[in-house]
Design an enzyme around this catalytic site. Structure first.
Site, PDB file in Angstrom:
ATOM      1  CE  LYS A  21      -4.109   1.911   2.160  1.00 21.24           C
ATOM      2  NZ  LYS A  21      -3.694   3.259   2.487  1.00 21.24           N
ATOM      3  CG  ASP A  64       1.335   7.142   2.943  1.00 20.04           C
ATOM      4  OD1 ASP A  64       0.164   7.410   2.607  1.00 20.04           O
ATOM      5  OD2 ASP A  64       1.833   7.485   4.013  1.00 20.04           O
ATOM      6  CE1 TYR A  82      -5.198   2.211  -6.524  1.00 18.29           C
ATOM      7  CE2 TYR A  82      -2.951   2.823  -5.950  1.00 18.29           C
ATOM      8  CZ  TYR A  82      -4.306   3.107  -5.986  1.00 18.29           C
ATOM      9  OH  TYR A  82      -4.755   4.294  -5.488  1.00 18.29           O
ATOM     10  CE  LYS A 142      -3.742   2.370   7.953  1.00 19.01           C
ATOM     11  NZ  LYS A 142      -3.685   3.496   7.040  1.00 19.01           N
ATOM     12  CB  CYS A 151       8.650  36.899  23.549  1.00 23.35           C
ATOM     13  SG  CYS A 151       9.613  35.377  23.475  1.00 23.35           S
TER      14      CYS A 151
HETATM   15  S1  IVH Z   1      -6.863  -0.399  -4.446  1.00 27.26           S
HETATM   16  C1  IVH Z   1     -11.313  -0.054  -5.199  1.00 27.26           C
HETATM   17  N1  IVH Z   1      -4.279  -0.801  -4.181  1.00 27.26           N
HETATM   18  O1  IVH Z   1      -4.985   3.473  -0.561  1.00 27.26           O
HETATM   19  C2  IVH Z   1      -9.877  -0.235  -4.873  1.00 27.26           C
HETATM   20  N2  IVH Z   1      -5.189   1.189  -3.270  1.00 27.26           N
HETATM   21  O2  IVH Z   1      -6.826   3.627   1.685  1.00 27.26           O
HETATM   22  C3  IVH Z   1      -9.197   1.034  -4.581  1.00 27.26           C
HETATM   23  N3  IVH Z   1      -3.520   2.683  -2.240  1.00 27.26           N
HETATM   24  O3  IVH Z   1      -7.578   5.097  -2.272  1.00 27.26           O
HETATM   25  C4  IVH Z   1      -7.832   1.028  -4.148  1.00 27.26           C
HETATM   26  N4  IVH Z   1      -1.765   1.427  -2.645  1.00 27.26           N
HETATM   27  O4  IVH Z   1      -5.088   5.723  -2.811  1.00 27.26           O
HETATM   28  C5  IVH Z   1      -5.307   0.024  -3.919  1.00 27.26           C
HETATM   29  N5  IVH Z   1      -2.015  -1.276  -4.084  1.00 27.26           N
HETATM   30  C6  IVH Z   1      -3.026  -0.460  -3.811  1.00 27.26           C
HETATM   31  C7  IVH Z   1      -2.852   0.774  -3.140  1.00 27.26           C
HETATM   32  C8  IVH Z   1      -3.966   1.566  -2.876  1.00 27.26           C
HETATM   33  C9  IVH Z   1      -2.205   2.560  -2.129  1.00 27.26           C
HETATM   34  C10 IVH Z   1      -4.297   3.815  -1.724  1.00 27.26           C
HETATM   35  C11 IVH Z   1      -5.321   4.347  -2.665  1.00 27.26           C
HETATM   36  C12 IVH Z   1      -6.629   4.131  -1.964  1.00 27.26           C
HETATM   37  C13 IVH Z   1      -6.198   4.167  -0.544  1.00 27.26           C
HETATM   38  C14 IVH Z   1      -7.198   3.513   0.368  1.00 27.26           C
END
Ligand code: IVH
Length: 690
Positions: A127, A129, A241, A329, A446
């Site tokens: 995931k 950031d 992704y 997470k 100050c």
């Molecule tokens: S899939 C419907 N894959 O995380 C599926 N999201 O907390 C939508 N993100 O909005 C997202 N890496 O901005 C997906 N490998 C990954 C991701 C990812 C980062 C982000 C993305 C999403 C957010 C959700």
């Protein structure tokens, strides 16, 4: 019985409060790129609200932050419509919650389709950031792209995306001769790797600009630059992704998607894997965590997705997130280190903040040498002593937190800390506000207060004076050029002296003088915000500017008139009155005006508080069939009205659509007129209050 009722009203109150806070945080994060809280805190609030809503279905409504993604877009860019909408992901903390996700999906399939599936196949991806975007390719050409915005509509940032080297302008055929599809939309994350982030912040600090708090903010801020040249100068990367829509091709699964895109030249998630069970996914999770400290980019978790697109289709979405995917997470990054000392920092409002000086330690790829201890109460509560070994945590922000003391490692010589009774900068005796935990230096002259006030005055949300960051402010103060904001605008006359200062080259001086000249005519709300009146943030500054139209009118205002404003409570009113009642701050303002600072007053009648809805505070609740919330708000503001987030005695009219929430109950309790959508439509059409 009575305790039951009390419990319910308490829950209602808490849910409304959580919803308001989450709406605000969404706006700060998504629309302004300037979050007020850490991701961990945001998640905590979201989970609390989700839990309340699932336990009390009557609390559920389509406008709850649990049902919406992101914030409404800003207006500087064109619109970008997402079809289908871009959703977010549910989060899981711990294996148990991931297993529950699988069980939910399994139950959904059994109930909806009578399908029993025992073994799901998954794809796991890091995931990343950063900031989510959508890209559109037509006939193989990159045609346009947008930010996520509120999920249905984002901002058109095509020009900025065109500057990202990873995005192909034209797709190629695959090795096997497979042509790209006629129409393809894909979603992915734009991000900065740690190397690029470090270099970018270095350049900013050199230029006297505030560094970005983390790579995510840097990426989001860069994408929404109005000048694509600035975007081009920063090393943004992208990984795709998810599929949006495709015409002229069929993807069978996420793995098929991730394998095919690179063939056409589109970069996808790095390091993705296929797993035949959740157990296998958990092994990958452990690997991701192990690799986290050496990873070239920030990851905040692992995304688990069902591989089969057929299954994904069957499972579909809740209003917020897919039922076929979950974000597992990572725990916040924590390390042990030693508190070598505790110093005090004096902020713009004079608040004394104890800061732990740490034996430097790397936390998730970033070296940490300081951590905030917030205030004396926190120091006491955590019982942090000088010499203690502590656990520190970085949750996406630059300033880390002290989580706890490792009591077993406490040495006999560890010393308790007490915040000084005198300001460490000017030695004025400090005072403690009764209601707050903060201790402050009351001396407006100050040195620390002066420097921090100048920095705030020049900052992005205020007068946005390019080139006037921390270093240059310090330099100008130390060399005796500037003691208050107005002095900045007199620098023009002292150009010859300025260029003689060491490290202040002619070009730099001229750029600064040009930036200052431009800043004289910034919009009034920025000017008001820049004054740094306690409790007056950017939003309130806008409200005050719209209501009073000039700084002179605001300075003359009395408490009663202020209190009538929806956003102003007694404490805020007092702070504003005190500010303009104080001879010193009055002089600061007068001197600015004398130095030729002429903020631009709001121009339209709506902003100046004219029009048929002038002076009326509206609150919207529920879903309107005819228009989005953003459109309803704009229509009210066009007629001079204002729109608030919470119902209070100061609300004049509540507009209630389908499935209104607790705001309606509150309006009824306070006897505030409630309009249905028909009444609202008529009022807009006839331009009058019925
Ligand atoms: S899939 C419907 N894959 O995380 C599926 N999201 O907390 C939508 N993100 O909005 C997202 N890496 O901005 C997906 N490998 C990954 C991701 C990812 C980062 C982000 C993305 C999403 C957010 C959700």
């Amino acid at each position: 019985m009575s305790s039951q009722i009390e419990l319910t009203s308490e829950i209602l109150k808490r849910a409304a409060e959580l919803a308001d806070r989450l709406h605000l945080h969404n706006y700060r994060y998504y629309a302004l790129d300037d979050p007020l809280v850490s991701d961990a805190e945001y998640d905590r609030l979201m989970r609390e609200l989700q839990k309340l809503e699932s336990g009390h279905p009557s609390l559920q409504n389509p406008n709850s932050p649990t049902q919406r993604v992101g914030a409404d877009p800003l207006e500087a860019f064109g619109e970008f419509i997402h079809d289908p909408p871009m959703r977010s992901l549910e989060n899981a903390v711990g294996e148990e919650e991931v297993r529950e996700f699988e069980e939910r999906a399994s139950r959904y399939l059994a109930q909806t389709y009578d399908r029993e599936i025992k073994n799901f196949e998954y794809i796991v991806e890091p995931k990343l950031d950063g900031s989510a975007v959508e890209l559109v390719f037509k006939d193989g050409n990159f045609e346009s792209g947008g930010t996520r915005g509120n999920g249905s509509q984002g901002e058109d940032i095509t020009k900025n995306l065109q500057t990202i080297k990873d995005i192909p302008h034209r797709l190629k055929r695959s090795k096997d001769g497979l042509p790209p599809p006629r129409y393809l939309t894909v979603r992915g994350e734009v991000f900065l790797d740690l190397d690029g982030f470090g270099k970018l912040n270095h350049v900013r600090e050199e230029a006297g600009e505030a560094p970005f708090a983390n790579p995510r903010n840097a990426a989001a801020g860069t994408l929404r630059q109005l000048n694509p040249k600035i975007t081009a100068s920063r090393p943004l990367k992208i990984c795709i992704y998810a599929l949006g829509r495709v015409d002229g091709f069929e993807f069978k699964s996420q793995s098929h998607f991730l394998e095919t895109l690179p063939e056409w030249g589109i970069p996808v998630s790095p390091d993705w894997h296929k797993c035949r069970s959740l157990e296998e996914a958990f092994e990958r999770y452990a690997n991701f965590i192990d690799g986290r400290d050496t990873s070239p980019f920030e990851m905040d978790g692992m995304v688990i997705k069902m591989d089969s697109f057929e299954l994904q289709r069957d499972l579909g979405y809740t209003s917020r997130a897919p039922r076929w995917s979950i974000a597992y997470k990572f725990p916040p990054k924590q390390e042990h280190t030693v508190v070598e000392g505790i110093i005090v920092q004096v902020g713009r409002t004079g608040v004394l903040t104890p800061v732990a000086v740490l034996r430097p330690v790397r936390v998730g790829g970033v070296e940490v040498a300081r951590a905030t201890l917030h205030n004396q109460d926190e120091v006491n509560k955590k019982d942090v002593r000088i010499g203690d070994t502590v656990v520190i945590q970085r949750a996406g922000d630059v300033i880390p937190d002290v989580v706890a003391v490792v009591q077993d490692l406490r040495q006999p010589g560890a010393r308790k800390y007490k915040i000084p009774r005198k300001c460490p900068v000017c030695a004025t005796p400090s005072v403690r506000d009764e209601e707050e935990a903060a201790v402050r230096c009351p001396n407006p002259a100050c040195g620390a207060v002066v420097r921090e006030s100048l920095r705030h005055f020049a900052s992005r949300g205020a007068l946005d004076i390019e080139g006037l960051g921390e270093k240059i402010v310090n330099l100008l103060v130390d060399e005796g050029f500037v003691g208050e904001p107005a002095d900045l605008f007199k620098l023009q006359e002292r150009r010859d002296e300025l260029i003689k200062i060491k490290g202040f080259k002619e070009k730099k001086v001229d750029n600064l003088l040009a930036a200052l000249d431009e800043a004289r005519r910034r919009p009034l709300p920025r000017f008001i915000f820049g004054l740094g009146i306690r409790h007056v943030g950017e939003h309130l500054a806008e409200v005050l500017a719209a209501r009073f139209g000039s700084i002179e009118a605001l300075a003359r205002i009395d408490r009663e008139t202020l209190i009538e404003i929806h956003e102003v409570g007694p404490r805020v009113a007092e702070s504003i009155i005190n500010y303009f009642g104080d001879e010193r701050s009055r002089r600061v303002v007068d001197n600015l005006i004398d130095a030729g600072v002429a903020p631009e007053a709001p121009a339209s009648p709506a902003e100046a508080g004219e029009g048929p809805f002038a002076g009326k505070m509206f609150v919207l609740t529920g879903t309107l069939a005819g228009r989005t919330r953003g459109a309803a708000k704009a229509a009210i503001e066009d007629l001079g009205g204002r729109v608030g987030g919470t119902v209070s005695k100061k609300t004049d009219i509540v507009v209630a659509g389908e499935s209104p929430g607790s705001k309606l109950t509150k309006a009824e309790k306070l006897d505030i007129p409630v309009w249905d959508e028909d009444t609202f439509d008529r009022a807009l059409l006839n331009k009058l209050i019925p």
